[in-house]
Write a protein that holds these residues in place. Structure first.
Motif, PDB file in Angstrom:
ATOM      1  N   THR A 165       0.846  -1.193   0.000  1.00 28.63           N
ATOM      2  CA  THR A 165       0.000   0.000   0.000  1.00 28.63           C
ATOM      3  C   THR A 165       0.881   1.242   0.000  1.00 28.63           C
ATOM      4  N   ALA A 166       0.504   2.209  -0.818  1.00 27.13           N
ATOM      5  CA  ALA A 166       1.201   3.502  -0.848  1.00 27.13           C
ATOM      6  C   ALA A 166       0.167   4.615  -0.794  1.00 27.13           C
ATOM      7  N   ARG A 167       0.440   5.596   0.044  1.00 36.08           N
ATOM      8  CA  ARG A 167      -0.451   6.758   0.160  1.00 36.08           C
ATOM      9  C   ARG A 167       0.388   8.029   0.156  1.00 36.08           C
ATOM     10  N   ALA A 168      -0.199   9.072  -0.399  1.00 39.44           N
ATOM     11  CA  ALA A 168       0.448  10.388  -0.402  1.00 39.44           C
ATOM     12  C   ALA A 168      -0.618  11.456  -0.233  1.00 39.44           C
ATOM     13  N   GLY A 169      -0.809  11.903   1.004  1.00 40.80           N
ATOM     14  CA  GLY A 169      -1.799  12.933   1.284  1.00 40.80           C
ATOM     15  C   GLY A 169      -3.139  12.617   0.644  1.00 40.80           C
ATOM     16  N   ASP A 170      -3.708  13.611  -0.043  1.00 42.58           N
ATOM     17  CA  ASP A 170      -4.959  13.413  -0.783  1.00 42.58           C
ATOM     18  C   ASP A 170      -4.695  13.087  -2.252  1.00 42.58           C
ATOM     19  N   PHE A 171      -3.425  12.873  -2.600  1.00 46.74           N
ATOM     20  CA  PHE A 171      -3.057  12.696  -4.003  1.00 46.74           C
ATOM     21  C   PHE A 171      -3.135  11.248  -4.493  1.00 46.74           C
ATOM     22  N   VAL A 172      -2.666  10.317  -3.663  1.00 44.12           N
ATOM     23  CA  VAL A 172      -2.564   8.914  -4.080  1.00 44.12           C
ATOM     24  C   VAL A 172      -2.988   7.996  -2.939  1.00 44.12           C
ATOM     25  N   ASP A 173      -3.765   6.970  -3.278  1.00 44.64           N
ATOM     26  CA  ASP A 173      -4.120   5.913  -2.332  1.00 44.64           C
ATOM     27  C   ASP A 173      -4.207   4.627  -3.148  1.00 44.64           C
ATOM     28  N   GLN A 174      -3.192   3.789  -3.045  1.00 40.72           N
ATOM     29  CA  GLN A 174      -3.168   2.603  -3.896  1.00 40.72           C
ATOM     30  C   GLN A 174      -2.679   1.373  -3.138  1.00 40.72           C
ATOM     31  N   THR A 175      -3.259   0.230  -3.493  1.00 43.79           N
ATOM     32  CA  THR A 175      -2.871  -1.055  -2.915  1.00 43.79           C
ATOM     33  C   THR A 175      -2.820  -2.084  -4.027  1.00 43.79           C
ATOM     34  N   CYS A 176      -1.759  -2.884  -4.042  1.00 48.16           N
ATOM     35  CA  CYS A 176      -1.697  -4.000  -4.978  1.00 48.16           C
ATOM     36  C   CYS A 176      -1.360  -5.273  -4.219  1.00 48.16           C
ATOM     37  N   GLU A 177      -1.819  -6.399  -4.760  1.00 51.88           N
ATOM     38  CA  GLU A 177      -1.605  -7.691  -4.124  1.00 51.88           C
ATOM     39  C   GLU A 177      -1.005  -8.644  -5.143  1.00 51.88           C
ATOM     40  N   GLY A 178       0.068  -9.320  -4.748  1.00 50.97           N
ATOM     41  CA  GLY A 178       0.786 -10.202  -5.655  1.00 50.97           C
ATOM     42  C   GLY A 178      -0.062 -11.341  -6.182  1.00 50.97           C
ATOM     43  N   VAL A 179       0.190 -11.708  -7.436  1.00 51.97           N
ATOM     44  CA  VAL A 179      -0.423 -12.891  -8.042  1.00 51.97           C
ATOM     45  C   VAL A 179       0.508 -14.060  -7.730  1.00 51.97           C
ATOM     46  N   ILE A 200      10.210  -7.990 -12.074  1.00 45.21           N
ATOM     47  CA  ILE A 200       9.089  -7.393 -11.356  1.00 45.21           C
ATOM     48  C   ILE A 200       8.009  -8.439 -11.094  1.00 45.21           C
ATOM     49  N   ALA A 201       7.434  -8.381  -9.901  1.00 49.50           N
ATOM     50  CA  ALA A 201       6.351  -9.290  -9.544  1.00 49.50           C
ATOM     51  C   ALA A 201       5.048  -8.826 -10.181  1.00 49.50           C
ATOM     52  N   LEU A 202       4.216  -9.790 -10.566  1.00 48.36           N
ATOM     53  CA  LEU A 202       2.886  -9.483 -11.080  1.00 48.36           C
ATOM     54  C   LEU A 202       1.941  -9.253  -9.906  1.00 48.36           C
ATOM     55  N   ALA A 203       1.070  -8.278 -10.054  1.00 47.16           N
ATOM     56  CA  ALA A 203       0.113  -7.967  -8.995  1.00 47.16           C
ATOM     57  C   ALA A 203      -1.164  -7.400  -9.605  1.00 47.16           C
ATOM     58  N   LYS A 204      -2.229  -7.467  -8.835  1.00 44.35           N
ATOM     59  CA  LYS A 204      -3.480  -6.811  -9.218  1.00 44.35           C
ATOM     60  C   LYS A 204      -3.724  -5.650  -8.268  1.00 44.35           C
ATOM     61  N   ALA A 205      -4.241  -4.562  -8.826  1.00 44.63           N
ATOM     62  CA  ALA A 205      -4.531  -3.374  -8.035  1.00 44.63           C
ATOM     63  C   ALA A 205      -5.841  -3.589  -7.274  1.00 44.63           C
ATOM     64  N   VAL A 206      -5.735  -3.654  -5.959  1.00 45.76           N
ATOM     65  CA  VAL A 206      -6.932  -3.762  -5.118  1.00 45.76           C
ATOM     66  C   VAL A 206      -7.647  -2.415  -5.054  1.00 45.76           C
ATOM     67  N   ARG A 207      -6.843  -1.369  -4.974  1.00 48.91           N
ATOM     68  CA  ARG A 207      -7.362   0.006  -4.946  1.00 48.91           C
ATOM     69  C   ARG A 207      -6.361   0.875  -5.684  1.00 48.91           C
ATOM     70  N   SER A 208      -6.866   1.778  -6.499  1.00 56.63           N
ATOM     71  CA  SER A 208      -5.980   2.614  -7.299  1.00 56.63           C
ATOM     72  C   SER A 208      -6.639   3.975  -7.471  1.00 56.63           C
ATOM     73  N   VAL A 209      -6.157   4.974  -6.727  1.00 54.08           N
ATOM     74  CA  VAL A 209      -6.752   6.315  -6.764  1.00 54.08           C
ATOM     75  C   VAL A 209      -5.635   7.336  -6.934  1.00 54.08           C
ATOM     76  N   PHE A 210      -5.713   8.142  -8.004  1.00 51.28           N
ATOM     77  CA  PHE A 210      -4.774   9.246  -8.232  1.00 51.28           C
ATOM     78  C   PHE A 210      -5.585  10.513  -8.470  1.00 51.28           C
ATOM     79  N   ASN A 211      -5.128  11.615  -7.925  1.00 53.81           N
ATOM     80  CA  ASN A 211      -5.730  12.914  -8.224  1.00 53.81           C
ATOM     81  C   ASN A 211      -4.685  13.990  -7.964  1.00 53.81           C
ATOM     82  N   VAL A 212      -3.812  14.192  -8.973  1.00 53.87           N
ATOM     83  CA  VAL A 212      -2.706  15.141  -8.829  1.00 53.87           C
ATOM     84  C   VAL A 212      -2.137  15.441 -10.215  1.00 53.87           C
ATOM     85  N   PHE A 213      -1.609  16.638 -10.396  1.00 53.34           N
ATOM     86  CA  PHE A 213      -1.016  17.061 -11.668  1.00 53.34           C
ATOM     87  C   PHE A 213      -2.020  16.952 -12.832  1.00 53.34           C
TER      88      PHE A 213
END
Length: 201
Positions: A131-145, A166-179
């Motif tokens: 999981t990676a988060r950055a303020g109100d800009f990014v909220d994303q989670t991926c889980e390995g296949v 690189i490992a394969l993964a599926k995005a459980v949550r993917s939110v971007f709102n920046v730039f």
């Protein structure tokens, strides 16, 4: 002076799994016609020009209006607000490719550098879930296949700027709102990757 950083990375993008960019050497058309991705990087050890970069987190956000290989991408950076100005400048030079290294090969494909935002960036791991988060800009989670032994499936010898493995993964949550780049998906059908990385220049 030479620089080096190493650590862990994870990303999600708006393509349906499996993203065609990796398997076509960035020549394939994104599944949504345009590519939107957030690459989150945690530096475990690093330094540039005498500036220690240990523990710094940052996220590179990109958008390509068509195949990435066609160029004219928009790229921006979010650097952890805990980083000093000197650390942020060092990370920006590395992540933009201006300091050389792996990202320099992507630089000719960038039509617009959208700048740098500062926010609290956190990158966490729970088993094969990132999981990676950055303020109100990014909220994303991926889980390995995983394979039948519970080990992550990987692509080896990939022409990927972060790592050739690189490992394969599926995005459980993917939110971007920046730039000016916006995306939101929680269907679990979108693409992700993660890997350790080691860059130098």
């Amino acid at each position: 002076m030479a620089w080096q950083i190493s650590g862990q990375y994870m990303e999600t993008c708006n393509c349906t799994f499996l993203c065609p960019c990796v398997v076509t050497n960035i020549q394939g058309m994104p599944t949504e016609g345009a590519c939107k991705a957030a690459l989150a990087m945690h530096i475990e050890k690093g330094n540039k020009d005498g500036v220690a970069l240990d523990g710094i987190d940052f996220i590179a956000i990109l958008e390509s209006k068509g195949p990435m290989g066609a160029g004219n991408m928009t790229v921006g950076l979010i650097v952890d607000s805990a980083a000093s100005e000197a650390q942020a400048e060092a990370v920006t030079a590395i992540a933009s490719g201006s300091a050389g290294g792996p990202m320099a090969m992507m630089a000719p494909l960038v039509g617009k550098f959208a700048g740098v935002e500062r926010a609290k960036v956190s990158i966490t791991r729970d088993g094969e879930k990132w999981t990676a988060r950055a303020g109100d800009f990014v909220d994303q989670t991926c889980e390995g296949v995983l394979n039948m032994e519970g080990k992550p499936l990987v692509i080896d010898n990939a022409s990927h700027p972060v790592s050739p493995r690189i490992a394969l993964a599926k995005a459980v949550r993917s939110v971007f709102n920046v730039f000016g780049i916006q995306w939101k998906d929680e269907t679990g059908t979108r693409n992700g990757h993660y890997a350790p990385f080691s860059w130098s220049g």
